[in-house]
Design an enzyme around this catalytic site. Structure first.
Site, PDB file in Angstrom:
ATOM      1  NE  ARG A  38      41.364  48.531  57.770  1.00  0.00           N
ATOM      2  CZ  ARG A  38      40.662  48.815  57.018  1.00  0.00           C
ATOM      3  NH1 ARG A  38      40.134  50.018  56.973  1.00  0.00           N
ATOM      4  NH2 ARG A  38      40.530  48.329  56.091  1.00  0.00           N
ATOM      5  N   GLY A 387      39.616  41.637  50.851  1.00  0.00           N
ATOM      6  CA  GLY A 387      38.886  41.862  51.860  1.00  0.00           C
ATOM      7  C   GLY A 387      37.556  41.112  52.380  1.00  0.00           C
TER       8      GLY A 387
HETATM    9  P1  ADP Z   1      38.090  39.553  47.959  1.00  0.00           P
HETATM   10  O1  ADP Z   1      37.526  41.026  48.375  1.00  0.00           O
HETATM   11  O2  ADP Z   1      38.504  38.961  48.852  1.00  0.00           O
HETATM   12  O3  ADP Z   1      39.253  40.014  47.061  1.00  0.00           O
HETATM   13  P2  ADP Z   1      36.143  39.335  45.768  1.00  0.00           P
HETATM   14  O4  ADP Z   1      35.779  40.727  46.252  1.00  0.00           O
HETATM   15  O5  ADP Z   1      36.950  39.145  44.520  1.00  0.00           O
HETATM   16  O6  ADP Z   1      37.091  38.925  47.050  1.00  0.00           O
HETATM   17  O7  ADP Z   1      34.867  38.381  45.834  1.00  0.00           O
HETATM   18  C1  ADP Z   1      33.931  38.396  46.644  1.00  0.00           C
HETATM   19  C2  ADP Z   1      32.382  38.626  46.355  1.00  0.00           C
HETATM   20  O8  ADP Z   1      32.304  37.429  45.313  1.00  0.00           O
HETATM   21  C3  ADP Z   1      31.573  38.265  47.197  1.00  0.00           C
HETATM   22  O9  ADP Z   1      30.729  39.454  47.264  1.00  0.00           O
HETATM   23  C4  ADP Z   1      30.633  36.942  46.717  1.00  0.00           C
HETATM   24  O10 ADP Z   1      29.394  37.410  47.093  1.00  0.00           O
HETATM   25  C5  ADP Z   1      31.044  37.133  45.332  1.00  0.00           C
HETATM   26  N1  ADP Z   1      30.704  35.752  44.775  1.00  0.00           N
HETATM   27  C6  ADP Z   1      31.365  34.685  44.746  1.00  0.00           C
HETATM   28  N2  ADP Z   1      31.155  33.597  44.296  1.00  0.00           N
HETATM   29  C7  ADP Z   1      29.875  34.062  43.393  1.00  0.00           C
HETATM   30  C8  ADP Z   1      28.982  33.348  42.355  1.00  0.00           C
HETATM   31  N3  ADP Z   1      28.980  32.311  42.177  1.00  0.00           N
HETATM   32  N4  ADP Z   1      28.129  34.327  41.614  1.00  0.00           N
HETATM   33  C9  ADP Z   1      28.327  35.720  42.136  1.00  0.00           C
HETATM   34  N5  ADP Z   1      29.147  36.104  42.979  1.00  0.00           N
HETATM   35  C10 ADP Z   1      29.834  35.497  43.794  1.00  0.00           C
END
Ligand code: ADP
Ligand code: MG
Length: 431
Positions: A38, A387
Site C-alpha cells: 500500500r 482481498g
Molecule cells: P474475497 O475476499 O476475494 O472477496 P471471499 O472472502 O469471498 O473472497 O472468499 C475467500 C474465502 O472463501 C477463503 O477463506 C476460502 O477459504 C473460502 N472458501 C473457498 N472455497 C471454499 C469451500 N469450498 N469451502 C469453504 N470455504 C471456502
C-alpha cells in the site's frame, strides 16, 4: 456515479498545499511492516506532487484505535456499553483497563513506521505529532514547495469515522486542494475520505484513477466476451456482485464454497459442504435470471472433497458434482478446471472475485491455480477484486500476469456491485 474523475494531473498543484488521503493501513508486526504494497502503491501520486512543487500533507488511518485525541480521554459508545454490561464491582477496573489500552494505541497505531519507510523509499517525510492539532498546523504552515509531512493516524479522532463536519473542516483548513488516493477506504464516508471534499477542490490520485478507469471500463463498456468468475465462501457476501454482473456478462462461472448452495438448491447432495440454507431461493433466482438473459452459467462438475474443514484433513477427488455424506467440497476437481479454463479462451474481459476452493491450504489450491493460469493465458483484460482473491493470485504467483489487482478488498466488491463509493463520488468530474 461517473468513473471519469479529475486527477492530480488535471489541476495546477505547484506551490499549493495538497492534502492527500492515502491508505497506509499496512500490517505491522513488532514495529516492522510486513507488507508494504500500500505504501509503494501511493508513491506515484506522492512523487508526482513533489516533482510539481506542491506542499504535500499526507493523511491515513491505521487500524482501529480508541479516540485518543479527545480532550478528555473518553471511551466510545461500544466500549461504554460493554462495561455497563459487567457486574458493578468489575466496572471500575474495566474502565481503567480500557483507558490504559486507549493510551497504548497512540504508540501502537502511530504512523511512525510508515513515515520511516517513506523516508527509506526516497520520500523525505516528517511525521506530525497530531492530526489537526498545533503540531500539524505549524508543520503544514511551514511547508515549502516539494516538502512532505504526514499527519498522525486520522482515526485517533473519533470524529473521523463519524464524518463530523467540524473535523472535516479542520482537516481541510490545513490545505488548498484535496486528493483522494485511498481506494481501500473509498467505500467509507469518513471525514478524510469524503467529508473534506465539501471544503476543498477534490480530485483523485493515480491509484484511484487506475482502479476506477480499469474497473469502470469493465462495467460500462467491456471488451467481449465478458466472463465473471465468482467464488469464495458465501453467496450472501456476493449477492450484490452477482446481481450487477449478471446484467453485463456473457458467461458466469461459479466455484468455491458458494457453488454448494446452488447444488443444494437444485437438490444435489452436498454432504457437509458449506451452504446457506436461507439463500436457496436466491440461488435458483440467479440461475433463472442467467437463463433468461442468455448468460452461460457454469458450475463445477467434479470436486475435491475432505472429511473436515482442516488443512490436513483426509481428502480425495470425486468424479461427480454429488458429494457423499460425511464429506465436504473444498476445491473444484480436474474436469471442472478444464471446463472453466476452456470457457476463458478468447475472453475479452475477465472479472474474478472469490477463490475456487480453500486456496490458502495447498491440498485445495489446484482449482484456483488452474483458473489463475487460464485467466493469465486468455490474454483478456483481467481484473481481480476482493482481498482473499488478490492474496490467492499473488501467493500462487500469477499477480504480474493480471491486468489489474484491486488494492481495495471491500471497496472493490462495492465497486463491482455498481454501488456509489462516497470517496469517489465526492471528487470532481472531468470537464
Ligand atoms: P474475497 O475476499 O476475494 O472477496 P471471499 O472472502 O469471498 O473472497 O472468499 C475467500 C474465502 O472463501 C477463503 O477463506 C476460502 O477459504 C473460502 N472458501 C473457498 N472455497 C471454499 C469451500 N469450498 N469451502 C469453504 N470455504 C471456502
Ligand atoms: Mg474475503
Amino acid at each position: 456515479m461517473t468513473y471519469n474523475k479529475k486527477s492530480v494531473a488535471d489541476i495546477d498543484v505547484a506551490g499549493k498545499k495538497v492534502l492527500v488521503r492515502c491508505d497506509f493501513n499496512v500490517p505491522i508486526k513488532d514495529g516492522i511492516i510486513t507488507d508494504e504494497k500500500r505504501i509503494v502503491g501511493a508513491l506515484p501520486t506522492i512523487k508526482y506532487l513533489v516533482e510539481k512543487g506542491a506542499k504535500v500533507i499526507l493523511c491515513s488511518h491505521m487500524g482501529r484505535p480508541h479516540n485518543v485525541f479527545n480532550e478528555k480521554l473518553a471511551l466510545d459508545k461500544k466500549e461504554k456499553k460493554k462495561i455497563e454490561a459487567l457486574p458493578e464491582e468489575e466496572r471500575e477496573a474495566a474502565t481503567a483497563a480500557a483507558l490504559e489500552k486507549a493510551k497504548g494505541d497512540v504508540k501502537k497505531l502511530s504512523l511512525k513506521p510508515v513515515a520511516d519507510r517513506l523516508n527509506e523509499l526516497g520520500v523525505k517525510t516528517t511525521l506530525c505529532a497530531d492530526v489537526i492539532g498545533p503540531d500539524a498546523q505549524a508543520k503544514a504552515a511551514a511547508l515549502k514547495d516539494g516538502e512532505v509531512i504526514l499527519l498522525e493516524n486520522v482515526r485517533f479522532h473519533a470524529e473521523e469515522e463519524k464524518n463530523d463536519p467540524a473535523f472535516s473542516q479542520a482537516l481541510a483548513s490545513l490545505a488548498e486542494i484535496y486528493v483522494n488516493d485511498a481506494f481501500g477506504t473509498a467505500h467509507r464516508a469518513h471525514s478524510s475520505t469524503a467529508g473534506v471534499a465539501a471544503y476543498l477542490p477534490a480530485v483523485c490520485g493515480f491509484l484511484i484513477e487506475k482502479e476506477i478507469s480499469v474497473m469502470g471500463k469493465a462495467l460500462d463498456d467491456p471488451k467481449r466476451p465478458f466472463v465473471a468468475i465468482l467464488g469464495g465462501a458465501k453467496v450472501s457476501d456476493k449477492i450484490g456482485v452477482i446481481n450487477n454482473l449478471i446484467e453485463k456478462v456473457d458467461t458466469l462461472i461459479i466455484g468455491g464454497g458458494m457453488a454448494y448452495t446452488f447444488f443444494r438448491a437444485m437438490g444435489s447432495p452436498i454432504g457437509s459442504s458449506i451452504c446457506e440454507e436461507d439463500k436457496l431461493d436466491l440461488a435458483l433466482d440467479m440461475m433463472k435470471k442467467a437463463h433468461d438473459k442468455g448468460v452461460a452459467l457454469l458450475l463445477p462438475v467434479d470436486n475435491v472433497i475432505g472429511r473436515e474443514y482442516r488443512e490436513d484433513t483426509t481428502f480425495m477427488r470425486i468424479y461427480s458434482d454429488a458429494i457423499p455424506d460425511g464429506w465436504m467440497g473444498l476445491d473444484i476437481g480436474e474436469k471442472t478446471q478444464e471446463l472453466f479454463s476452456k470457457s476463458l479462451i478468447g475472453a475479452g474481459t475477465v472479472v474474478w472475485n472469490g477463490p475456487m476452493g480453500v486456496s490458502e491450504w495447498p491440498n485445495f489450491a489446484s482449482g484456483t491455480r488452474a483458473v489463475a493460469k487460464a485467466v493469465a493465458e486468455s490474454g483478456a483484460i483481467s481484473i481481480i477484486g476482493g482481498g482473499d482473491s488478490a492474496a490467492a493470485v499473488e501467493q500462487l504467483g500469477y499477480a504480474d500476469q493480471m491486468t489489474h489487482i484491486s488494492t481495495g478488498g471491500g471497496a472493490s466488491l462495492e465497486f463491482l456491485e455498481g454501488l456509489e463509493l462516497p470517496g469517489i463520488a465526492c471528487l470532481q468530474d472531468k470537464d
